[in-house]
Design a protein around this motif. Sequence first.
Motif, PDB file in Angstrom:
ATOM      1  N   PHE A   1      -5.936   2.655   6.672  1.00 34.66           N
ATOM      2  CA  PHE A   1      -6.888   1.621   7.636  1.00 34.66           C
ATOM      3  C   PHE A   1      -8.092   1.450   6.957  1.00 34.66           C
ATOM      4  O   PHE A   1      -8.595   0.257   7.259  1.00 34.66           O
ATOM      5  N   VAL A   2      -8.588   2.269   6.227  1.00 36.80           N
ATOM      6  CA  VAL A   2      -9.822   1.907   5.519  1.00 36.80           C
ATOM      7  C   VAL A   2      -9.759   0.469   4.351  1.00 36.80           C
ATOM      8  O   VAL A   2     -10.648  -0.195   4.580  1.00 36.80           O
ATOM      9  N   HIS A   3      -8.602   0.501   3.662  1.00 29.20           N
ATOM     10  CA  HIS A   3      -8.602  -0.533   2.743  1.00 29.20           C
ATOM     11  C   HIS A   3      -7.800  -1.896   3.046  1.00 29.20           C
ATOM     12  O   HIS A   3      -7.822  -2.860   2.538  1.00 29.20           O
ATOM     13  N   ILE A   4      -7.054  -1.718   4.074  1.00 35.04           N
ATOM     14  CA  ILE A   4      -6.100  -2.953   4.561  1.00 35.04           C
ATOM     15  C   ILE A   4      -6.653  -3.287   6.197  1.00 35.04           C
ATOM     16  O   ILE A   4      -6.988  -4.085   6.334  1.00 35.04           O
ATOM     17  N   THR A   5      -6.333  -2.463   7.132  1.00 37.29           N
ATOM     18  CA  THR A   5      -6.529  -2.636   8.653  1.00 37.29           C
ATOM     19  C   THR A   5      -7.976  -3.073   8.977  1.00 37.29           C
ATOM     20  O   THR A   5      -8.396  -3.901   9.364  1.00 37.29           O
ATOM     21  N   TRP A   6      -9.029  -2.073   8.424  1.00 32.62           N
ATOM     22  CA  TRP A   6     -10.340  -2.403   8.825  1.00 32.62           C
ATOM     23  C   TRP A   6     -10.916  -3.686   8.161  1.00 32.62           C
ATOM     24  O   TRP A   6     -11.534  -4.606   8.820  1.00 32.62           O
ATOM     25  N   PRO A   7     -10.598  -3.996   6.859  1.00 28.72           N
ATOM     26  CA  PRO A   7     -11.082  -5.395   6.301  1.00 28.72           C
ATOM     27  C   PRO A   7     -10.523  -6.518   6.821  1.00 28.72           C
ATOM     28  O   PRO A   7     -11.151  -7.378   7.294  1.00 28.72           O
ATOM     29  N   MET A   8      -9.267  -6.488   7.395  1.00 30.36           N
ATOM     30  CA  MET A   8      -8.395  -7.509   7.974  1.00 30.36           C
ATOM     31  C   MET A   8      -9.081  -7.738   9.311  1.00 30.36           C
ATOM     32  O   MET A   8      -8.572  -8.887   9.968  1.00 30.36           O
ATOM     33  N   LEU A   9      -9.959  -6.712  10.095  1.00 33.16           N
ATOM     34  CA  LEU A   9      -9.956  -6.755  11.413  1.00 33.16           C
ATOM     35  C   LEU A   9     -11.581  -7.028  11.502  1.00 33.16           C
ATOM     36  O   LEU A   9     -12.180  -6.992  12.379  1.00 33.16           O
ATOM     37  N   ALA A  10     -12.116  -7.400  10.318  1.00 33.72           N
ATOM     38  CA  ALA A  10     -13.616  -7.664  10.350  1.00 33.72           C
ATOM     39  C   ALA A  10     -13.953  -8.772  11.273  1.00 33.72           C
ATOM     40  O   ALA A  10     -15.008  -8.698  12.037  1.00 33.72           O
ATOM     41  N   SER A  11     -13.356  -9.927  11.254  1.00 33.19           N
ATOM     42  CA  SER A  11     -13.645 -10.935  12.010  1.00 33.19           C
ATOM     43  C   SER A  11     -13.310 -10.602  13.783  1.00 33.19           C
ATOM     44  O   SER A  11     -14.113 -10.775  14.718  1.00 33.19           O
ATOM     45  N   THR A  12     -12.225  -9.938  13.744  1.00 26.20           N
ATOM     46  CA  THR A  12     -11.954  -9.677  15.103  1.00 26.20           C
ATOM     47  C   THR A  12     -12.931  -8.544  15.802  1.00 26.20           C
ATOM     48  O   THR A  12     -13.118  -8.457  16.782  1.00 26.20           O
ATOM     49  N   ALA A  13     -13.404  -7.672  14.894  1.00 26.29           N
ATOM     50  CA  ALA A  13     -14.371  -6.651  15.358  1.00 26.29           C
ATOM     51  C   ALA A  13     -15.813  -7.445  15.448  1.00 26.29           C
ATOM     52  O   ALA A  13     -16.393  -6.794  16.547  1.00 26.29           O
ATOM     53  N   THR A  14     -16.295  -8.290  14.900  1.00 30.25           N
ATOM     54  CA  THR A  14     -17.238  -9.174  15.046  1.00 30.25           C
ATOM     55  C   THR A  14     -17.200  -9.929  16.485  1.00 30.25           C
ATOM     56  O   THR A  14     -18.169  -9.583  17.321  1.00 30.25           O
ATOM     57  N   VAL A  15     -16.062 -10.479  16.693  1.00 25.49           N
ATOM     58  CA  VAL A  15     -15.908 -11.048  18.190  1.00 25.49           C
ATOM     59  C   VAL A  15     -15.972  -9.891  19.364  1.00 25.49           C
ATOM     60  O   VAL A  15     -16.961 -10.005  20.124  1.00 25.49           O
ATOM     61  N   ASN A  16     -15.361  -8.746  19.112  1.00 27.85           N
ATOM     62  CA  ASN A  16     -15.655  -7.623  20.095  1.00 27.85           C
ATOM     63  C   ASN A  16     -17.013  -7.295  20.268  1.00 27.85           C
ATOM     64  O   ASN A  16     -17.407  -7.099  21.391  1.00 27.85           O
ATOM     65  N   LEU A  17     -17.464  -6.980  19.072  1.00 31.22           N
ATOM     66  CA  LEU A  17     -19.117  -6.384  19.329  1.00 31.22           C
ATOM     67  C   LEU A  17     -19.895  -7.133  19.816  1.00 31.22           C
ATOM     68  O   LEU A  17     -20.687  -6.986  20.710  1.00 31.22           O
ATOM     69  N   LEU A  18     -19.823  -8.558  19.550  1.00 36.22           N
ATOM     70  CA  LEU A  18     -20.814  -9.576  20.085  1.00 36.22           C
ATOM     71  C   LEU A  18     -20.424  -9.816  21.505  1.00 36.22           C
ATOM     72  O   LEU A  18     -21.515  -9.806  22.533  1.00 36.22           O
ATOM     73  N   LEU A  19     -19.175  -9.860  22.192  1.00 32.04           N
ATOM     74  CA  LEU A  19     -18.989  -9.830  23.346  1.00 32.04           C
ATOM     75  C   LEU A  19     -19.363  -8.689  24.306  1.00 32.04           C
ATOM     76  O   LEU A  19     -20.067  -8.610  25.451  1.00 32.04           O
ATOM     77  N   ALA A  20     -19.353  -7.386  23.593  1.00 28.01           N
ATOM     78  CA  ALA A  20     -19.758  -6.144  24.184  1.00 28.01           C
ATOM     79  C   ALA A  20     -21.323  -6.262  24.214  1.00 28.01           C
ATOM     80  O   ALA A  20     -21.815  -5.679  25.339  1.00 28.01           O
ATOM     81  N   ILE A  21     -21.944  -6.612  23.138  1.00 23.36           N
ATOM     82  CA  ILE A  21     -23.333  -6.740  23.198  1.00 23.36           C
ATOM     83  C   ILE A  21     -23.827  -7.909  24.220  1.00 23.36           C
ATOM     84  O   ILE A  21     -24.699  -7.283  25.041  1.00 23.36           O
TER      85      ILE A  21
ATOM     86  N   GLY B   1       0.848  -1.106  -0.078  1.00 26.52           N
ATOM     87  CA  GLY B   1      -0.073   0.051   0.242  1.00 26.52           C
ATOM     88  C   GLY B   1       0.894   1.238   0.005  1.00 26.52           C
ATOM     89  O   GLY B   1       0.469   2.179  -0.765  1.00 26.52           O
ATOM     90  N   HIS B   2       1.721   1.351   0.894  1.00 29.38           N
ATOM     91  CA  HIS B   2       3.045   2.364   0.822  1.00 29.38           C
ATOM     92  C   HIS B   2       3.312   2.695  -0.662  1.00 29.38           C
ATOM     93  O   HIS B   2       3.592   3.801  -1.031  1.00 29.38           O
ATOM     94  N   ILE B   3       3.654   1.646  -1.369  1.00 25.88           N
ATOM     95  CA  ILE B   3       4.513   1.679  -2.714  1.00 25.88           C
ATOM     96  C   ILE B   3       3.477   2.271  -3.371  1.00 25.88           C
ATOM     97  O   ILE B   3       3.800   3.029  -4.450  1.00 25.88           O
ATOM     98  N   ASP B   4       2.083   1.955  -3.300  1.00 24.87           N
ATOM     99  CA  ASP B   4       1.247   2.645  -4.322  1.00 24.87           C
ATOM    100  C   ASP B   4       0.713   3.837  -3.981  1.00 24.87           C
ATOM    101  O   ASP B   4      -0.346   4.388  -4.304  1.00 24.87           O
ATOM    102  N   GLY B   5       1.447   4.614  -2.778  1.00 22.80           N
ATOM    103  CA  GLY B   5       0.931   5.854  -2.464  1.00 22.80           C
ATOM    104  C   GLY B   5      -0.276   6.048  -1.448  1.00 22.80           C
ATOM    105  O   GLY B   5      -0.707   7.106  -1.376  1.00 22.80           O
ATOM    106  N   ALA B   6      -0.640   4.917  -0.808  1.00 22.38           N
ATOM    107  CA  ALA B   6      -1.868   4.906   0.043  1.00 22.38           C
ATOM    108  C   ALA B   6      -1.398   5.813   1.461  1.00 22.38           C
ATOM    109  O   ALA B   6      -0.114   5.449   1.958  1.00 22.38           O
ATOM    110  N   ARG B   7      -2.192   6.582   2.056  1.00 24.53           N
ATOM    111  CA  ARG B   7      -1.734   7.352   3.294  1.00 24.53           C
ATOM    112  C   ARG B   7      -2.383   6.530   4.270  1.00 24.53           C
ATOM    113  O   ARG B   7      -2.834   5.516   4.010  1.00 24.53           O
ATOM    114  N   ALA B   8      -2.185   6.964   5.448  1.00 22.58           N
ATOM    115  CA  ALA B   8      -2.626   6.262   6.626  1.00 22.58           C
ATOM    116  C   ALA B   8      -3.941   6.028   6.630  1.00 22.58           C
ATOM    117  O   ALA B   8      -4.337   4.939   7.133  1.00 22.58           O
ATOM    118  N   TRP B   9      -4.956   6.970   6.491  1.00 21.69           N
ATOM    119  CA  TRP B   9      -6.327   6.802   6.552  1.00 21.69           C
ATOM    120  C   TRP B   9      -6.773   5.628   5.517  1.00 21.69           C
ATOM    121  O   TRP B   9      -7.412   4.929   5.619  1.00 21.69           O
TER     122      TRP B   9
END
Length: 301
Positions: free
Chosen positions: A206-226, A195-203
């Motif tokens: 996050f939107v195109h790499i971090t958040w999609p890769m954290l999808a299952s982790t976010a599901t676990v956290n949200l269900l535990l919190a609910i 992503g850095h080579i392609d010119g991706a900035r921090a945001w």
Amino acid sequence: MYPFGKKWHKWAPYGFLLPALIIYIVFSFGPSMASIIYSFTDISGVVGVKWHFIGLDNYKEFFHSGRTAAYLASVKRTVIFAFAVTIVQTAIGLLLAIIINSKLKGHLFYRSLIFMPVVLGVAVFGLIWSLMFNPMDGPVQKLWGIFGSSSTFLGSYDLAFWIVIFIQIWGSLGYTVVIFLAGLQAIPGDLYEAGHIDGARAWQSFVHITWPMLASTATVNLLLAIIGSLQTYDVVFVLTQGNFNTSVLGYEIYRAAFGGTPGALGLRQGFASAVAVIQFGIVLVIAVIAQYYLRRREVQL
């Protein structure tokens, strides 16, 4: 081909599962079924006091009695409590996990500091925050006084419920951060380098790499919190004992089962079981809907 052989060897997997199955039946499934049966009785839990099957009277009392408005208000507060805790706790937990994971100096110290309330337990951090929000001479009152104002905080009908939500988030944040950290550390660094080579900035990273890769982790956290926040009662008990419009459904169960004296509000474990069954229904419906939506979101990402 069956991998466990023939004759008695083929029963070996069931033998390994048996201890866990017995523990589950004795400590989880059995008590759950007992609660459903008790919900149709007037059992008080007092030794020597007779109890009887009373049909749906406990459920009728919850939905059609002089205290129905109070019970429905506690249901409403439970939903608001769960919604606020889930959203805010997940958002702050993700932010802190990203900061700690970014090779922050002293990250081990900050990680331990954030997880400390989980280790302390509700009784300890509830007492700490009770002292912090002491309306007579607490630190928050002094800070409040700088702006020329004052409040009774946990004794305020306007503020107490939101302070309880804040303290619940503070106490449970450690779990959320640790789970997000595990998810962040599992993301391959190659993706960020590409992503850095392609010119991706921090945001954009996050939107195109971090958040999609954290999808299952976010599901676990949200269900535990609910699920956790819908069942909460201990933090309410420690901070306000359900007063000042802070009672949630979990606390109503505790109060009906163990609080007060035999009678309208306490030592009515049959009625408490009925409220617990209603709470189970609410948790089940919300959790199933949330899981269905979150799984679909994972597939889309």
